[in-house]
Motif scaffolding. Structure first.
Motif, PDB file in Angstrom:
ATOM      1  N   THR A  55     -19.218 -19.015 -14.469  1.00 32.89           N
ATOM      2  CA  THR A  55     -19.589 -20.203 -13.708  1.00 32.89           C
ATOM      3  C   THR A  55     -18.475 -20.493 -12.722  1.00 32.89           C
ATOM      4  O   THR A  55     -17.359 -19.978 -12.852  1.00 32.89           O
ATOM      5  CB  THR A  55     -19.773 -21.403 -14.647  1.00 32.89           C
ATOM      6  N   LEU A  56     -18.769 -21.322 -11.750  1.00 32.45           N
ATOM      7  CA  LEU A  56     -17.776 -21.671 -10.738  1.00 32.45           C
ATOM      8  C   LEU A  56     -16.656 -22.492 -11.383  1.00 32.45           C
ATOM      9  O   LEU A  56     -16.905 -23.518 -12.011  1.00 32.45           O
ATOM     10  CB  LEU A  56     -18.433 -22.463  -9.604  1.00 32.45           C
ATOM     11  N   VAL A  57     -15.431 -22.032 -11.241  1.00 35.99           N
ATOM     12  CA  VAL A  57     -14.265 -22.711 -11.813  1.00 35.99           C
ATOM     13  C   VAL A  57     -13.612 -23.535 -10.718  1.00 35.99           C
ATOM     14  O   VAL A  57     -13.318 -23.022  -9.636  1.00 35.99           O
ATOM     15  CB  VAL A  57     -13.253 -21.689 -12.386  1.00 35.99           C
ATOM     16  N   GLU A  58     -13.391 -24.820 -11.005  1.00 37.77           N
ATOM     17  CA  GLU A  58     -12.809 -25.714 -10.012  1.00 37.77           C
ATOM     18  C   GLU A  58     -11.561 -26.433 -10.510  1.00 37.77           C
ATOM     19  O   GLU A  58     -11.030 -27.298  -9.818  1.00 37.77           O
ATOM     20  CB  GLU A  58     -13.842 -26.758  -9.572  1.00 37.77           C
ATOM     21  N   VAL A  65      -6.183 -24.032  -4.533  1.00 40.69           N
ATOM     22  CA  VAL A  65      -6.605 -22.968  -3.618  1.00 40.69           C
ATOM     23  C   VAL A  65      -7.817 -22.267  -4.222  1.00 40.69           C
ATOM     24  O   VAL A  65      -7.986 -22.232  -5.434  1.00 40.69           O
ATOM     25  CB  VAL A  65      -5.485 -21.931  -3.344  1.00 40.69           C
ATOM     26  N   ARG A  66      -8.635 -21.679  -3.349  1.00 39.48           N
ATOM     27  CA  ARG A  66      -9.855 -21.031  -3.839  1.00 39.48           C
ATOM     28  C   ARG A  66      -9.604 -19.636  -4.402  1.00 39.48           C
ATOM     29  O   ARG A  66     -10.406 -19.129  -5.184  1.00 39.48           O
ATOM     30  CB  ARG A  66     -10.883 -20.969  -2.712  1.00 39.48           C
ATOM     31  N   HIS A  67      -8.508 -19.018  -4.013  1.00 36.82           N
ATOM     32  CA  HIS A  67      -8.201 -17.662  -4.489  1.00 36.82           C
ATOM     33  C   HIS A  67      -6.765 -17.613  -5.022  1.00 36.82           C
ATOM     34  O   HIS A  67      -5.884 -16.991  -4.422  1.00 36.82           O
ATOM     35  CB  HIS A  67      -8.397 -16.653  -3.351  1.00 36.82           C
ATOM     36  N   PRO A  68      -6.525 -18.256  -6.161  1.00 33.00           N
ATOM     37  CA  PRO A  68      -5.149 -18.336  -6.665  1.00 33.00           C
ATOM     38  C   PRO A  68      -4.552 -16.988  -7.066  1.00 33.00           C
ATOM     39  O   PRO A  68      -3.343 -16.809  -6.992  1.00 33.00           O
ATOM     40  CB  PRO A  68      -5.245 -19.282  -7.863  1.00 33.00           C
ATOM     41  N   ARG A 120     -20.240 -24.218  -1.345  1.00 32.26           N
ATOM     42  CA  ARG A 120     -19.950 -24.876  -0.059  1.00 32.26           C
ATOM     43  C   ARG A 120     -19.280 -26.230  -0.282  1.00 32.26           C
ATOM     44  O   ARG A 120     -18.360 -26.597   0.446  1.00 32.26           O
ATOM     45  CB  ARG A 120     -21.238 -25.020   0.758  1.00 32.26           C
ATOM     46  N   ARG A 121     -19.734 -26.971  -1.289  1.00 31.28           N
ATOM     47  CA  ARG A 121     -19.072 -28.246  -1.630  1.00 31.28           C
ATOM     48  C   ARG A 121     -17.642 -27.993  -2.101  1.00 31.28           C
ATOM     49  O   ARG A 121     -16.720 -28.737  -1.765  1.00 31.28           O
ATOM     50  CB  ARG A 121     -19.875 -28.992  -2.693  1.00 31.28           C
ATOM     51  N   TYR A 122     -17.476 -26.932  -2.874  1.00 32.97           N
ATOM     52  CA  TYR A 122     -16.134 -26.570  -3.362  1.00 32.97           C
ATOM     53  C   TYR A 122     -15.221 -26.208  -2.185  1.00 32.97           C
ATOM     54  O   TYR A 122     -14.047 -26.573  -2.177  1.00 32.97           O
ATOM     55  CB  TYR A 122     -16.255 -25.405  -4.353  1.00 32.97           C
ATOM     56  N   GLN A 123     -15.743 -25.511  -1.176  1.00 33.45           N
ATOM     57  CA  GLN A 123     -14.949 -25.174   0.004  1.00 33.45           C
ATOM     58  C   GLN A 123     -14.461 -26.428   0.731  1.00 33.45           C
ATOM     59  O   GLN A 123     -13.350 -26.448   1.254  1.00 33.45           O
ATOM     60  CB  GLN A 123     -15.766 -24.304   0.978  1.00 33.45           C
ATOM     61  N   ILE A 124     -15.291 -27.450   0.771  1.00 29.51           N
ATOM     62  CA  ILE A 124     -14.885 -28.714   1.395  1.00 29.51           C
ATOM     63  C   ILE A 124     -13.845 -29.421   0.535  1.00 29.51           C
ATOM     64  O   ILE A 124     -12.845 -29.942   1.033  1.00 29.51           O
ATOM     65  CB  ILE A 124     -16.120 -29.612   1.641  1.00 29.51           C
ATOM     66  N   LYS A 125     -14.072 -29.416  -0.765  1.00 31.96           N
ATOM     67  CA  LYS A 125     -13.159 -30.078  -1.710  1.00 31.96           C
ATOM     68  C   LYS A 125     -11.793 -29.392  -1.727  1.00 31.96           C
ATOM     69  O   LYS A 125     -10.750 -30.042  -1.792  1.00 31.96           O
ATOM     70  CB  LYS A 125     -13.787 -30.052  -3.109  1.00 31.96           C
ATOM     71  N   VAL A 126     -11.778 -28.056  -1.690  1.00 34.10           N
ATOM     72  CA  VAL A 126     -10.538 -27.269  -1.710  1.00 34.10           C
ATOM     73  C   VAL A 126     -10.525 -26.439  -0.428  1.00 34.10           C
ATOM     74  O   VAL A 126     -11.039 -25.328  -0.388  1.00 34.10           O
ATOM     75  CB  VAL A 126     -10.475 -26.356  -2.955  1.00 34.10           C
TER      76      VAL A 126
END
Length: 135
Positions: A55-58, A65-68, A120-126
């Protein structure tokens, strides 16, 4: 110590660059463990089988960052050459970062395909891909 003893001591023990490299590599491993602890399906090998089950980890490093994993490769790529005393190895840092930067758009597209609007929401958030505040 006499000057002879001081010179012998310095010759047999690593210099500051060694300690800086060791610190960067050690820090990278600690940060890698944070990635793996936060994302149970994280892997250094990309496989579709692992991607299907996750699942998407946030949270954890993914909240910065999106790619730690790529983020934490950077201190590793700097630390290894310092640790082994290879200035030529430091030249590999920029190409390694470039490869990570080139891979991220493909990974982003894959994530959008898989998660759609949630990603896409995650990209805005992070907003940052690999380096907080920069990229």
């Amino acid at each position: 110590f006499s000057s002879y003893e001081a010179a012998a001591w310095k010759k047999h023990f690593p210099n500051d660059r060694y300690y800086m490299g060791a610190g960067l590599v050690f820090t990278s491993f600690i940060l890698f463990s944070w990635v793996f602890r936060s994302n149970k399906s994280a892997s250094v090998v990309f496989s579709d089988e692992k991607r299907k089950s996750n699942t998407l980890v946030e949270d954890g490093p993914y909240s910065f960052v999106r790619h730690p994993f790529f983020s934490f490769l950077l201190p590793f790529f700097c630390g290894i050459p310092l640790l082994i005393g290879s200035y030529k190895g430091l030249a590999a840092f920029l190409p390694a970062y470039f490869v990570c930067a080139c891979l991220t758009p493909h990974i982003e597209a894959s994530m959008i395909e898989k998660y759609g609007d949630e990603y896409r929401r995650y990209q805005i958030k992070v907003p940052f891909k690999t380096v907080p505040g920069i990229f």
